[in-house]
Design a protein around this motif. Structure first.
Motif, PDB file in Angstrom:
ATOM      1  N   TYR A 197       0.836  -1.197   0.000  1.00 32.23           N
ATOM      2  CA  TYR A 197       0.000   0.000   0.000  1.00 32.23           C
ATOM      3  C   TYR A 197       0.871   1.247   0.000  1.00 32.23           C
ATOM      4  O   TYR A 197       1.972   1.251   0.554  1.00 32.23           O
ATOM      5  CB  TYR A 197      -0.877   0.062   1.264  1.00 32.23           C
ATOM      6  N   THR A 198       0.347   2.316  -0.594  1.00 35.91           N
ATOM      7  CA  THR A 198       0.966   3.614  -0.381  1.00 35.91           C
ATOM      8  C   THR A 198       0.573   4.075   1.020  1.00 35.91           C
ATOM      9  O   THR A 198      -0.364   3.525   1.635  1.00 35.91           O
ATOM     10  CB  THR A 198       0.474   4.649  -1.403  1.00 35.91           C
ATOM     11  N   LYS A 199       1.249   5.066   1.546  1.00 37.28           N
ATOM     12  CA  LYS A 199       0.904   5.545   2.888  1.00 37.28           C
ATOM     13  C   LYS A 199      -0.533   6.065   2.961  1.00 37.28           C
ATOM     14  O   LYS A 199      -1.258   5.750   3.913  1.00 37.28           O
ATOM     15  CB  LYS A 199       1.898   6.617   3.341  1.00 37.28           C
ATOM     16  N   PRO A 200      -0.996   6.852   1.958  1.00 40.00           N
ATOM     17  CA  PRO A 200      -2.404   7.286   2.005  1.00 40.00           C
ATOM     18  C   PRO A 200      -3.382   6.114   1.946  1.00 40.00           C
ATOM     19  O   PRO A 200      -4.417   6.134   2.615  1.00 40.00           O
ATOM     20  CB  PRO A 200      -2.541   8.196   0.773  1.00 40.00           C
ATOM     21  N   GLN A 201      -3.057   5.088   1.175  1.00 38.06           N
ATOM     22  CA  GLN A 201      -3.937   3.921   1.087  1.00 38.06           C
ATOM     23  C   GLN A 201      -4.005   3.199   2.435  1.00 38.06           C
ATOM     24  O   GLN A 201      -5.085   2.811   2.882  1.00 38.06           O
ATOM     25  CB  GLN A 201      -3.437   2.962   0.010  1.00 38.06           C
ATOM     26  N   TYR A 202      -2.850   3.039   3.042  1.00 36.25           N
ATOM     27  CA  TYR A 202      -2.803   2.341   4.330  1.00 36.25           C
ATOM     28  C   TYR A 202      -3.497   3.163   5.405  1.00 36.25           C
ATOM     29  O   TYR A 202      -4.222   2.620   6.244  1.00 36.25           O
ATOM     30  CB  TYR A 202      -1.343   2.079   4.705  1.00 36.25           C
ATOM     31  N   ARG A 203      -3.292   4.466   5.387  1.00 36.41           N
ATOM     32  CA  ARG A 203      -3.969   5.374   6.321  1.00 36.41           C
ATOM     33  C   ARG A 203      -5.482   5.197   6.212  1.00 36.41           C
ATOM     34  O   ARG A 203      -6.178   5.017   7.229  1.00 36.41           O
ATOM     35  CB  ARG A 203      -3.586   6.810   6.002  1.00 36.41           C
ATOM     36  N   ASP A 204      -6.002   5.255   4.998  1.00 36.52           N
ATOM     37  CA  ASP A 204      -7.449   5.147   4.790  1.00 36.52           C
ATOM     38  C   ASP A 204      -7.961   3.767   5.194  1.00 36.52           C
ATOM     39  O   ASP A 204      -9.061   3.640   5.752  1.00 36.52           O
ATOM     40  CB  ASP A 204      -7.805   5.433   3.335  1.00 36.52           C
ATOM     41  N   LEU A 205      -7.154   2.742   4.932  1.00 40.54           N
ATOM     42  CA  LEU A 205      -7.522   1.389   5.311  1.00 40.54           C
ATOM     43  C   LEU A 205      -7.675   1.276   6.826  1.00 40.54           C
ATOM     44  O   LEU A 205      -8.666   0.726   7.329  1.00 40.54           O
ATOM     45  CB  LEU A 205      -6.453   0.409   4.819  1.00 40.54           C
ATOM     46  N   LEU A 206      -6.709   1.830   7.566  1.00 42.13           N
ATOM     47  CA  LEU A 206      -6.744   1.763   9.024  1.00 42.13           C
ATOM     48  C   LEU A 206      -7.910   2.565   9.600  1.00 42.13           C
ATOM     49  O   LEU A 206      -8.608   2.096  10.509  1.00 42.13           O
ATOM     50  CB  LEU A 206      -5.428   2.271   9.609  1.00 42.13           C
ATOM     51  N   ILE A 207      -8.125   3.775   9.094  1.00 40.79           N
ATOM     52  CA  ILE A 207      -9.186   4.621   9.626  1.00 40.79           C
ATOM     53  C   ILE A 207     -10.558   4.001   9.360  1.00 40.79           C
ATOM     54  O   ILE A 207     -11.429   3.988  10.244  1.00 40.79           O
ATOM     55  CB  ILE A 207      -9.099   6.040   9.034  1.00 40.79           C
ATOM     56  N   THR A 208     -10.758   3.460   8.170  1.00 37.99           N
ATOM     57  CA  THR A 208     -12.031   2.817   7.841  1.00 37.99           C
ATOM     58  C   THR A 208     -12.279   1.618   8.747  1.00 37.99           C
ATOM     59  O   THR A 208     -13.380   1.434   9.280  1.00 37.99           O
ATOM     60  CB  THR A 208     -12.048   2.367   6.367  1.00 37.99           C
ATOM     61  N   LYS A 209     -11.238   0.812   8.928  1.00 42.34           N
ATOM     62  CA  LYS A 209     -11.350  -0.355   9.800  1.00 42.34           C
ATOM     63  C   LYS A 209     -11.634   0.069  11.235  1.00 42.34           C
ATOM     64  O   LYS A 209     -12.512  -0.502  11.910  1.00 42.34           O
ATOM     65  CB  LYS A 209     -10.040  -1.153   9.735  1.00 42.34           C
ATOM     66  N   PHE A 210     -10.928   1.078  11.710  1.00 35.53           N
ATOM     67  CA  PHE A 210     -11.110   1.536  13.087  1.00 35.53           C
ATOM     68  C   PHE A 210     -12.530   2.053  13.304  1.00 35.53           C
ATOM     69  O   PHE A 210     -13.154   1.745  14.324  1.00 35.53           O
ATOM     70  CB  PHE A 210     -10.089   2.612  13.434  1.00 35.53           C
ATOM     71  N   ASN A 211     -13.032   2.829  12.379  1.00 36.65           N
ATOM     72  CA  ASN A 211     -14.378   3.373  12.528  1.00 36.65           C
ATOM     73  C   ASN A 211     -15.424   2.259  12.601  1.00 36.65           C
ATOM     74  O   ASN A 211     -16.421   2.364  13.322  1.00 36.65           O
ATOM     75  CB  ASN A 211     -14.697   4.343  11.394  1.00 36.65           C
ATOM     76  N   SER A 212     -15.204   1.182  11.850  1.00 34.47           N
ATOM     77  CA  SER A 212     -16.130   0.047  11.920  1.00 34.47           C
ATOM     78  C   SER A 212     -16.039  -0.630  13.282  1.00 34.47           C
ATOM     79  O   SER A 212     -17.050  -1.115  13.814  1.00 34.47           O
ATOM     80  CB  SER A 212     -15.837  -0.957  10.794  1.00 34.47           C
ATOM     81  N   GLN A 213     -14.838  -0.650  13.868  1.00 34.13           N
ATOM     82  CA  GLN A 213     -14.676  -1.225  15.208  1.00 34.13           C
ATOM     83  C   GLN A 213     -15.375  -0.377  16.262  1.00 34.13           C
ATOM     84  O   GLN A 213     -15.981  -0.913  17.200  1.00 34.13           O
ATOM     85  CB  GLN A 213     -13.179  -1.384  15.515  1.00 34.13           C
ATOM     86  N   ILE A 214     -15.300   0.939  16.105  1.00 35.10           N
ATOM     87  CA  ILE A 214     -15.995   1.835  17.027  1.00 35.10           C
ATOM     88  C   ILE A 214     -17.505   1.628  16.924  1.00 35.10           C
ATOM     89  O   ILE A 214     -18.222   1.591  17.938  1.00 35.10           O
ATOM     90  CB  ILE A 214     -15.634   3.307  16.743  1.00 35.10           C
ATOM     91  N   LYS A 215     -17.998   1.469  15.719  1.00 32.26           N
ATOM     92  CA  LYS A 215     -19.433   1.232  15.531  1.00 32.26           C
ATOM     93  C   LYS A 215     -19.857  -0.080  16.191  1.00 32.26           C
ATOM     94  O   LYS A 215     -20.953  -0.188  16.749  1.00 32.26           O
ATOM     95  CB  LYS A 215     -19.778   1.203  14.045  1.00 32.26           C
ATOM     96  N   GLU A 216     -18.979  -1.066  16.139  1.00 31.00           N
ATOM     97  CA  GLU A 216     -19.279  -2.350  16.775  1.00 31.00           C
ATOM     98  C   GLU A 216     -19.412  -2.175  18.284  1.00 31.00           C
ATOM     99  O   GLU A 216     -20.331  -2.722  18.908  1.00 31.00           O
ATOM    100  CB  GLU A 216     -18.185  -3.366  16.438  1.00 31.00           C
ATOM    101  N   LEU A 217     -18.505  -1.407  18.879  1.00 24.67           N
ATOM    102  CA  LEU A 217     -18.601  -1.126  20.311  1.00 24.67           C
ATOM    103  C   LEU A 217     -19.866  -0.329  20.622  1.00 24.67           C
ATOM    104  O   LEU A 217     -20.556  -0.594  21.610  1.00 24.67           O
ATOM    105  CB  LEU A 217     -17.365  -0.355  20.780  1.00 24.67           C
ATOM    106  N   TYR A 218     -20.173   0.643  19.775  1.00 23.17           N
ATOM    107  CA  TYR A 218     -21.367   1.466  19.965  1.00 23.17           C
ATOM    108  C   TYR A 218     -22.625   0.599  19.932  1.00 23.17           C
ATOM    109  O   TYR A 218     -23.539   0.779  20.742  1.00 23.17           O
ATOM    110  CB  TYR A 218     -21.432   2.542  18.884  1.00 23.17           C
ATOM    111  N   ASN A 219     -22.657  -0.353  19.027  1.00 20.59           N
ATOM    112  CA  ASN A 219     -23.823  -1.235  18.923  1.00 20.59           C
ATOM    113  C   ASN A 219     -23.976  -2.132  20.145  1.00 20.59           C
ATOM    114  O   ASN A 219     -25.056  -2.686  20.378  1.00 20.59           O
ATOM    115  CB  ASN A 219     -23.730  -2.085  17.652  1.00 20.59           C
ATOM    116  N   MET A 220     -22.904  -2.266  20.922  1.00 19.50           N
ATOM    117  CA  MET A 220     -22.981  -3.028  22.180  1.00 19.50           C
ATOM    118  C   MET A 220     -23.221  -2.118  23.375  1.00 19.50           C
ATOM    119  O   MET A 220     -23.151  -2.563  24.520  1.00 19.50           O
ATOM    120  CB  MET A 220     -21.704  -3.848  22.372  1.00 19.50           C
TER     121      MET A 220
END
Length: 376
Positions: A197-220
């Motif tokens: 990945y380029t750094k911007p690609q990896y950055r976006d990958l991590l942020i998208t994944k993290f936000n989905s993890q936060i939503k999972e916690l929120y749903n609990m």
């Protein structure tokens, strides 16, 4: 009148035992509810993340990423290693004490059961990250995904202790404190992952994944979440050694990476709260805080900011602090305890910075304003 004796004669023993059991059960639930400390703005802390929060969850794992041996714990109250990657207390300990809570128990401790869960649980695992595979080059670790699954199981245990309604209220009022991401970037910099990945690609990958993890916690049920951004890890002795830094100068390219990741991460994370009813999110900028202290060492009591207190090699920057490695004479004079972890002194100072100040240390305002002003 011997009423007690009459009751004993008319009620079978089994009925009396059953009644007592019910009463004890009700009393236990009432007592457990009191332990929730609902009068406190923050009744419990659920911590997730990496070695900056790990207090022993990795101790029983087959991994290099653990600190259950001397000289770790040198300045802990018991003067023994606990699994914390620091000489004494870590930021989570200072935060719990500031909020009037006991030290948060770790998930891997078999005694972390029942009423003990009502103060929160620490799920953090050293070397882990946002990505499921981060840290596995060192052995087994609990990724952020796994830690979220562990929280789901703990939630069931809390329900069994105080009931569903009280559990929902406790979790909605609890603080979810998360420190992660650095190991994902260390993996990117030090392995072939960086070629995918380029750094911007990896950055976006991590942020998208993290936000989905936060939503999972929120749903609990999680509503109050504080995220600590990447620190200025280009200043860590481990990176100074790896990049062959001159005269202890921080690795500018690595610190730029941290800053370039923190800015969009912060904005997207805080914006996410606007899409989740009842959510109250805050972001702490560890990069800005560490650079501020490192650039003003005497004001914070440091005389050595580039060498670790415990370690070997250039800048004492060998990645691990093993038993038998040399330890500095004065821990208080060092900004870093080992190759990647600041001393207890800095961790307390970091909490003070974000507690008393808003941007650029704490967003959207100071942690004191955020935590003390939390609304139902």
């Amino acid at each position: 009148m011997q009423l007690g004796g009459k009751v004993q004669q008319e009620w079978p023993t089994v009925c009396t035992a059953a009644t007592v059991a019910v009463v004890i059960g009700l009393l236990w639930q009432c007592a457990a509810a009191v332990l929730v400390h609902e009068e406190k703005p923050v009744p419990a802390i659920f911590a997730l993340g990496d070695s900056l929060l790990d207090a022993g969850n990795n101790n029983g794992l087959r991994t290099l990423a653990k600190a259950n041996h001397p000289p770790y714990g040198l300045d802990f109250p018991t003067h023994t290693p606990t699994g914390r990657f620091v000489n004494g207390y870590m930021i989570l300990d200072y935060l719990a004490l500031k909020l009037g809570l006991p030290l948060i128990p770790i998930h891997s401790d078999p005694s972390t059961k029942g009423a003990k869960l009502l103060y929160g649980v620490n799920f953090a695992s050293a070397a882990s990250g946002i990505q499921a595979y981060t840290g596995h080059e060192l052995g087994k670790v609990y990724s952020l995904d796994v830690q979220i699954q562990q929280f789901a199981e703990v939630k069931k245990e809390i329900i069994a202790t105080i009931g569903a309604n009280a559990t929902s209220r406790l979790i909605s009022k609890a603080l979810f404190y998360i420190v992660t991401g650095t190991n994902d970037w260390l993996l990117y910099l030090g392995t072939p992952v960086g070629k995918l990945y380029t750094k911007p690609q990896y950055r976006d990958l991590l942020i998208t994944k993290f936000n989905s993890q936060i939503k999972e916690l929120y749903n609990m049920g999680a509503q109050r979440v504080v995220v600590v951004g990447l620190g200025a890890f280009g200043c860590c002795p481990g990176q100074l050694r790896a990049f062959k830094a001159i005269n202890g100068t921080c690795v500018a390219s690595v610190n730029k990476l941290a800053k370039d990741f923190n800015a969009p991460w912060r904005s997207q994370f805080l914006a996410l709260a606007d899409t989740l009813p009842g959510a109250q999110f805050a972001f702490q900028d560890a990069c800005t805080a560490l650079l501020h202290v490192r650039n003003n060492p005497s004001a914070y009591g440091y005389s050595i900011v580039d060498h670790a207190c415990c370690g070997i090699g250039k800048y004492q920057g060998f990645p691990f602090c093993f038993q038998g490695f040399p330890v500095c004479d004065n821990v208080e004079s060092h900004l870093f305890w080992d190759a990647y972890h600041p001393t207890s002194r800095f961790q307390e100072q970091f909490l003070d910075l974000v507690w008393n100040n808003g941007p650029p240390y704490s967003y959207p305002y100071s942690s004191k304003e955020f935590l003390m002003g939390l609304k139902d």
